[in-house]
Scaffold this motif. Structure first.
Motif, PDB file in Angstrom:
ATOM      1  N   GLY A  35      -4.953   7.572  -2.578  1.00  0.00           N
ATOM      2  CA  GLY A  35      -6.058   6.886  -2.367  1.00  0.00           C
ATOM      3  C   GLY A  35      -7.269   7.823  -2.967  1.00  0.00           C
ATOM      4  O   GLY A  35      -8.047   7.170  -3.561  1.00  0.00           O
ATOM      5  N   VAL A  77       1.652   4.932  -1.235  1.00  0.00           N
ATOM      6  CA  VAL A  77       1.013   5.978  -1.945  1.00  0.00           C
ATOM      7  C   VAL A  77       1.850   6.874  -2.572  1.00  0.00           C
ATOM      8  O   VAL A  77       2.781   7.104  -1.993  1.00  0.00           O
ATOM      9  CB  VAL A  77       0.078   6.611  -0.711  1.00  0.00           C
ATOM     10  CG1 VAL A  77      -0.692   7.727  -1.364  1.00  0.00           C
ATOM     11  CG2 VAL A  77      -0.944   5.568  -0.148  1.00  0.00           C
ATOM     12  N   HIS A  95       0.748  -1.346  -0.026  1.00  0.00           N
ATOM     13  CA  HIS A  95      -0.080  -0.027  -0.008  1.00  0.00           C
ATOM     14  C   HIS A  95       0.788   1.133  -0.188  1.00  0.00           C
ATOM     15  O   HIS A  95       1.010   1.927   0.788  1.00  0.00           O
ATOM     16  CB  HIS A  95      -1.019  -0.031   1.345  1.00  0.00           C
ATOM     17  CG  HIS A  95      -1.842  -0.983   0.961  1.00  0.00           C
ATOM     18  ND1 HIS A  95      -3.051  -0.695   0.088  1.00  0.00           N
ATOM     19  CD2 HIS A  95      -2.314  -2.277   1.381  1.00  0.00           C
ATOM     20  CE1 HIS A  95      -3.824  -1.799   0.402  1.00  0.00           C
ATOM     21  NE2 HIS A  95      -3.392  -2.778   0.957  1.00  0.00           N
ATOM     22  N   LEU A 129     -10.005   7.134   3.079  1.00  0.00           N
ATOM     23  CA  LEU A 129      -9.063   8.073   2.424  1.00  0.00           C
ATOM     24  C   LEU A 129      -8.631   8.953   3.714  1.00  0.00           C
ATOM     25  O   LEU A 129      -9.136   8.926   4.675  1.00  0.00           O
ATOM     26  CB  LEU A 129      -9.786   9.021   1.634  1.00  0.00           C
ATOM     27  CG  LEU A 129     -10.539   8.485   0.220  1.00  0.00           C
ATOM     28  CD1 LEU A 129     -11.188   9.376  -0.499  1.00  0.00           C
ATOM     29  CD2 LEU A 129      -9.259   7.665  -0.480  1.00  0.00           C
TER      30      LEU A 129
END
Lengths: 223, 223, 264
Positions: free
Chosen positions: C142, A223, A221, C170
């Motif tokens: 996200g 980002v 995950h 989020l």
């Protein structure tokens, strides 16, 4: 070392290596297909079939190939099921490999989030379409290392084809050893022949594995 | 069907003979497993050594032993050593030597994997709790390592048991060989080979399956 | 005119735990229905039942007068008309953004690839992500992922869009970029059923608000009434608890919704 003996018998070993490699690859290909089907049955909990597949996987993983081959080659003909040596080789290796491949693919399938399947179905794909375009590509990437490990394992197991009266590497070596008495030469050539077959496969496996690992669509995950 | 084959198993001492043959393979397997566990622990610690060269040598050894089909290794020791060094090893001894080298390498790799899978912060948090290094090992690190290691080591032992079927190929009178002898004696029974080989197949399954089921159960429990 | 979506007396339970009890709703074309309620009240299950991810135990669901609930063979045809977006985006990680967007239109609807690509690009541009067509989802934030997921659902040209807590996972600063896209869709007349914890957003976007508690519809009212003069005590308590203890989950605090441009 008797070099003239070695050079004289290079063609024999080449022929044996070809038999080993060819039937090994047939077996690997059939195992992968059988294993994939079995893994889908397990992962999608197909009733009835699932119990059969489970029993098969346990049988194939908990018995030696040598015993499987004896049963196929010497046992089955007596109740009227007659297979050629080549057919026994492929059937035997597939019986063994299918179980291992099923486990490899199953863990790949289980690593794909359940929500991926729902997401596929939510954009109107049918279940087979979802499996094909969404689930399987991700499962393959996860399963790749185990699948390649199985592939190498299965090619090594072909050394047992010699009990089927097939002129694979082992049998070529055995024949030459018993007739000529040049044990060291024969064994050296045997080792070299297996290295020649297995080394490219394992290098390829490492390369593909690395590519898969860095393909970058893993579940991290970031980002 | 009155005397077609299955009865062969119960003629005279045939069944006991088969079990005797099975015991030969099992004995080899048990000795191999015992030696492999002890030596494998040591080998695993070597693989975790701080000395890079030592680690590299161990790694190379592992890869070589893994790379060759076990049947080839058996041939090298059984036929090769006799020629090279004049050691006339019997089949059983050769088998124990080969399988122990292989089992030690595999076991060592499992030990290495299990130990290095324990995250560093486990050690640190044990230290933070004020445990001495000895206490940390005893209460935190070793139990975790064992939980990782034990299921895999049990699985390795089923692989060793299955592999011992190979000793048939170096003239050890094990279960397959005994089966062939029985079939030879009762050659008039047409379906005898089918039943004999089926029995051997089932015997192997009955030995290996509970062991791998145990490994699977432990793995799930300690996951 | 008759409702586009009718939910009639549906019930649903998991292992004898009733999750939905006798829930009825209807929704006209172009309307936005917002479903609110405490965690575990059955909001998500309601959405999952509507597009057949869960089988209902009783009642029926109709889309344009046609029953879509119950066991049926071509559920995928129904799902093509009902878009759904989840809290966890669920983009396909092994496909680039463009392939994520084209998969449904090309494989499920059988559109020509070029047409699908053009439509996808147009929609991506509309949510401000035209430059992301060629990247893998992993490289997106996200908020960007969720906008792509919205585009992916919209490209199927669904008759209804179901949004299941799409901002709950989020980071706070990304909530508004996603909600603005939804407000934009609502202005365009998209029919939607939205489950959310963002009360200000709910008030801004909703034509009707349904308050669900313990699997029952407790109150149904237009937002002006529900948020300011709720008729039931349970709704009052719920709204109060919301003001003082915004949420229990590890999701964005409500304070941030103030930044949303709420005016429709």
């Amino acid at each position: 070392m008797d070099w003239s003996f070695i050079t004289a018998h290079v063609p024999d070993f080449l022929a044996g290596a070809w038999v080993t490699l060819r039937f090994g690859l047939y077996g690997v290909a059939c195992s992968a297909m059988l294993g994939l089907l079995c893994s889908l049955v397990l992962a999608y909990r197909v009733p009835v079939l699932r119990a059969l597949v489970r029993a098969y996987v346990e049988l194939s993983r908990n018995t030696p190939l040598l015993v499987q081959l004896f049963f196929l080659y010497a046992g089955l003909p007596r109740i009227g099921i007659r297979l050629s040596a080549e057919a026994c080789a492929v059937v035997g290796l597939t019986f063994l490999g299918g179980g291992y491949m099923a486990e490899a693919f199953r863990s790949g399938l289980e690593a794909v989030d359940r929500t991926q399947r729902e997401a596929g179905e939510c954009i109107g794909l049918t279940l087979p379409q979802t499996v094909r375009y969404v689930v399987l590509p991700q499962a393959f990437a996860t399963a790749a290392p185990a699948v390649f490990a199985n592939m190498i394992f299965l090619i090594k197991e072909t050394s047992m084809f010699s009990v089927l009266a097939m002129m694979d590497l082992m049998n070529v070596a055995d024949t030459l050893r018993t007739s000529g008495g040049r044990t060291i030469e024969v064994l050296s050539m045997l080792v070299i022949a297996y290295v020649a077959i297995l080394l490219p496969v394992s290098v390829l496996a490492t390369l593909v594995e690395r590519r898969m690992r860095y393909a970058g669509f893993g579940h991290q995950h970031s980002v | 069907m009155q005397d077609s084959g299955i009865s062969i198993l119960f003629k005279g001492v045939n069944f006991q003979r088969l079990m005797g043959g099975l015991w030969v393979t099992l004995r080899i397997a048990l000795i191999t497993i015992g030696l492999s566990v002890v030596l494998g622990l040591a080998f695993g610690l070597l693989m975790l050594s701080r000395r890079r060269t030592l680690r590299a040598v161990c790694r190379a050894w592992l890869e070589i032993v893994r790379f060759m089909p076990q049947l080839v290794l058996l041939y090298l020791v059984y036929f090769g050593f006799a020629r090279l060094f004049g050691w006339d090893l019997d089949g059983e001894t050769s088998a124990v030597i080969v399988f122990t080298f292989w089992g030690t390498a595999e076991m060592g790799d499992l030990v290495r994997g299990a130990v290095s899978s324990i995250p560093l912060h486990q050690r640190e948090s044990a230290a933070a709790l004020g445990l001495t290094p000895m206490q940390a090992y005893r209460h935190v690190l070793i139990p975790q390592t064992v939980r990782r290691l034990l299921p895999q080591a049990i699985n390795l032992s089923t692989r060793i048991i299955k592999t011992t079927a190979l000793v048939k190929m170096i003239n050890v009178t094990e279960v397959l060989k005994v089966g062939q002898q029985i079939i030879g004696q009762f050659y008039r029974l047409r379906e005898a080979p089918f039943w004999v080989y089926l029995t051997i197949f089932i015997l192997y399954f009955l030995i290996c399956w509970p062991i791998s089921a145990l490994a699977g159960w432990l793995e799930k429990r300690w996951a | 005119m008759s409702a586009i979506l009718q939910v009639r007396h549906i019930s649903k339970g998991f292992e004898q735990n009733p999750v939905l009890r006798d829930v009825s709703l209807d929704l006209d074309e172009g309307q936005v229905l917002v479903v609110v309620g405490p965690s575990g009240c059955g909001k998500s299950t309601l959405l999952r039942c509507i597009n057949g991810l869960e089988q209902i135990d009783g009642g029926e669901i109709l889309l344009r007068g046609e029953v879509i609930s119950g066991r049926r063979k071509n559920l995928h045809l129904v799902r093509q008309k009902i878009g759904m977006v989840f809290q966890s985006y669920d983009l396909f990680p092994h496909m680039r953004v463009m392939d994520n967007l084209m998969l449904g239109p090309v494989k499920a609807l059988g559109k020509p690839k070029e047409q699908a690509r053009e439509e996808a690009l147009r929609m991506l541009a509309r949510v401000g992500l035209a430059d992301k067509a060629g990247v893998y989802p992993r490289t997106l934030s996200g908020g960007q992922r969720q906008r792509v997921a919205l585009v992916r659902a919209m490209l199927m040209q669904p008759e209804i869009l179901l949004l299941d807590e799409i901002t709950a996972a989020l980071d706070p600063e990304m909530v508004s970029e996603v909600l603005n896209v939804v407000l934009d869709l609502a202005r365009d007349g998209m029919t939607m059923v939205i489950v959310t914890h963002e009360m200000r957003f709910a008030e801004a976007v909703a034509d009707q608000v349904v308050f669900l508690e313990d699997g029952c519809v407790v109150e149904r009212n237009p937002p002006e009434i529900f948020f300011h003069r709720p008729e039931t005590d349970r709704a009052k308590r719920f709204l109060q608890s919301f003001d003082y203890a915004p949420r229990k989950r590890a999701a964005p605090p409500d304070t941030n919704t103030g930044e949303i441009q709420c005016a429709p």
